[in-house]
Design a protein around this motif. Structure first.
Motif, PDB file in Angstrom:
ATOM      1  N   UNK A   9     -28.486  17.336 -46.000  1.00  0.00           N
ATOM      2  CA  UNK A   9     -27.382  17.657 -46.894  1.00  0.00           C
ATOM      3  C   UNK A   9     -26.058  17.733 -46.147  1.00  0.00           C
ATOM      4  N   UNK A  10     -26.100  18.165 -44.910  1.00  0.00           N
ATOM      5  CA  UNK A  10     -24.879  18.321 -44.128  1.00  0.00           C
ATOM      6  C   UNK A  10     -24.415  17.010 -43.513  1.00  0.00           C
ATOM      7  N   UNK A  11     -25.252  16.010 -43.499  1.00  0.00           N
ATOM      8  CA  UNK A  11     -24.863  14.728 -42.947  1.00  0.00           C
ATOM      9  C   UNK A  11     -24.910  14.681 -41.432  1.00  0.00           C
ATOM     10  N   UNK A  12     -25.349  15.721 -40.776  1.00  0.00           N
ATOM     11  CA  UNK A  12     -25.419  15.747 -39.323  1.00  0.00           C
ATOM     12  C   UNK A  12     -26.679  16.442 -38.873  1.00  0.00           C
ATOM     13  N   UNK A  13     -27.068  16.168 -37.663  1.00  0.00           N
ATOM     14  CA  UNK A  13     -28.270  16.775 -37.114  1.00  0.00           C
ATOM     15  C   UNK A  13     -27.969  18.058 -36.380  1.00  0.00           C
ATOM     16  N   UNK A  14     -28.976  18.643 -35.796  1.00  0.00           N
ATOM     17  CA  UNK A  14     -28.783  19.879 -35.036  1.00  0.00           C
ATOM     18  C   UNK A  14     -27.930  19.621 -33.794  1.00  0.00           C
ATOM     19  N   UNK A  15     -27.158  20.627 -33.409  1.00  0.00           N
ATOM     20  CA  UNK A  15     -26.331  20.500 -32.207  1.00  0.00           C
ATOM     21  C   UNK A  15     -27.172  20.729 -30.960  1.00  0.00           C
ATOM     22  N   UNK A  16     -26.846  19.991 -29.915  1.00  0.00           N
ATOM     23  CA  UNK A  16     -27.431  20.180 -28.592  1.00  0.00           C
ATOM     24  C   UNK A  16     -26.340  19.794 -27.599  1.00  0.00           C
ATOM     25  N   UNK A  17     -25.552  20.796 -27.177  1.00  0.00           N
ATOM     26  CA  UNK A  17     -24.363  20.546 -26.368  1.00  0.00           C
ATOM     27  C   UNK A  17     -24.400  21.353 -25.085  1.00  0.00           C
ATOM     28  N   UNK A  18     -23.656  20.889 -24.100  1.00  0.00           N
ATOM     29  CA  UNK A  18     -23.550  21.603 -22.844  1.00  0.00           C
ATOM     30  C   UNK A  18     -22.106  21.703 -22.402  1.00  0.00           C
ATOM     31  N   UNK A  19     -21.818  22.707 -21.591  1.00  0.00           N
ATOM     32  CA  UNK A  19     -20.481  22.896 -21.026  1.00  0.00           C
ATOM     33  C   UNK A  19     -20.611  23.087 -19.521  1.00  0.00           C
ATOM     34  N   UNK A  20     -19.931  22.223 -18.785  1.00  0.00           N
ATOM     35  CA  UNK A  20     -19.940  22.305 -17.324  1.00  0.00           C
ATOM     36  C   UNK A  20     -18.537  22.577 -16.767  1.00  0.00           C
ATOM     37  N   UNK A  21     -17.551  22.686 -17.673  1.00  0.00           N
ATOM     38  CA  UNK A  21     -16.197  23.026 -17.252  1.00  0.00           C
ATOM     39  C   UNK A  21     -15.543  23.858 -18.355  1.00  0.00           C
ATOM     40  N   UNK A  22     -14.443  24.540 -18.037  1.00  0.00           N
ATOM     41  CA  UNK A  22     -13.808  25.431 -19.016  1.00  0.00           C
ATOM     42  C   UNK A  22     -13.382  24.732 -20.309  1.00  0.00           C
ATOM     43  N   UNK A  23     -12.970  23.469 -20.217  1.00  0.00           N
ATOM     44  CA  UNK A  23     -12.560  22.736 -21.427  1.00  0.00           C
ATOM     45  C   UNK A  23     -13.750  22.545 -22.373  1.00  0.00           C
ATOM     46  N   UNK A  24     -14.900  22.167 -21.824  1.00  0.00           N
ATOM     47  CA  UNK A  24     -16.108  22.044 -22.648  1.00  0.00           C
ATOM     48  C   UNK A  24     -16.496  23.395 -23.238  1.00  0.00           C
ATOM     49  N   UNK A  25     -16.323  24.453 -22.464  1.00  0.00           N
ATOM     50  CA  UNK A  25     -16.698  25.783 -22.933  1.00  0.00           C
ATOM     51  C   UNK A  25     -15.845  26.212 -24.128  1.00  0.00           C
ATOM     52  N   UNK A  26     -14.602  25.754 -24.180  1.00  0.00           N
ATOM     53  CA  UNK A  26     -13.746  26.081 -25.333  1.00  0.00           C
ATOM     54  C   UNK A  26     -14.326  25.486 -26.619  1.00  0.00           C
TER      55      UNK A  26
END
Length: 154
Positions: A9-26
């Motif tokens: 229904x949402x048109x997207x799958x589950x999230x699976x993300x990583x952050x290796x720097x402060x910009x990604x962490x934001x």
């Protein structure tokens, strides 16, 4: 519509993300804003040098707030953890509900620093890390938020 929301229904799958720097962490911080968890959902695995939080995060990735809002259970992991401390968190009561306001990084020397979870009510969870490595992975299907409304910020 009755019943639980579905990924389809949402048109997207589950999230699976990583952050290796402060910009990604934001980016992860924005996805985790208003996530809720109990103290019992926090696990410091000293031997594996990992902090894990099982949160109920508000789904915001579709670019608009759903009505009624949806949440999804997600696992947040912080790797390379040397120590964990907290302030304003009643660690002895596993049923206390915490709400995430922001996740940030305070850099130290040579890539080390602190991953800081700022919580509503002046609570803080702080992980001392050798290097920044934070993961966010949805582990359930979305469901309608029990309250039926978005959090209000004053």
């Amino acid at each position: 519509m009755t019943g639980d929301a579905r990924f389809e229904d949402a048109g997207g799958g589950p999230l699976n993300l990583g952050a290796m720097d402060p910009e990604d962490l934001r980016v992860l911080s924005a996805l985790l804003q208003d996530a809720v968890l109990t103290v019992a959902d926090i696990s410091w695995q000293k031997r594996h040098r990992r902090l894990a939080l099982l949160v109920n995060r508000l789904r915001r990735e579709d670019g608009a707030h759903q009505s009624p809002p949806e949440r999804v259970r997600a696992l947040v992991t912080v790797g390379n953890v040397l120590a964990v401390s907290s302030q304003g968190v009643a660690r002895g009561d596993g049923e206390v509900v915490l709400s995430v306001l922001e996740v940030g990084f305070e850099p130290g020397e040579e890539g080390a620093g602190f991953v800081v979870f700022t919580l509503a009510g002046d609570g803080v969870l702080r992980a001392s890390v050798e290097a920044l490595e934070v993961g966010l992975r949805d582990v359930t299907r979305p469901y309608r938020a029990v309250s039926g409304r978005l959090p209000e910020h004053g």
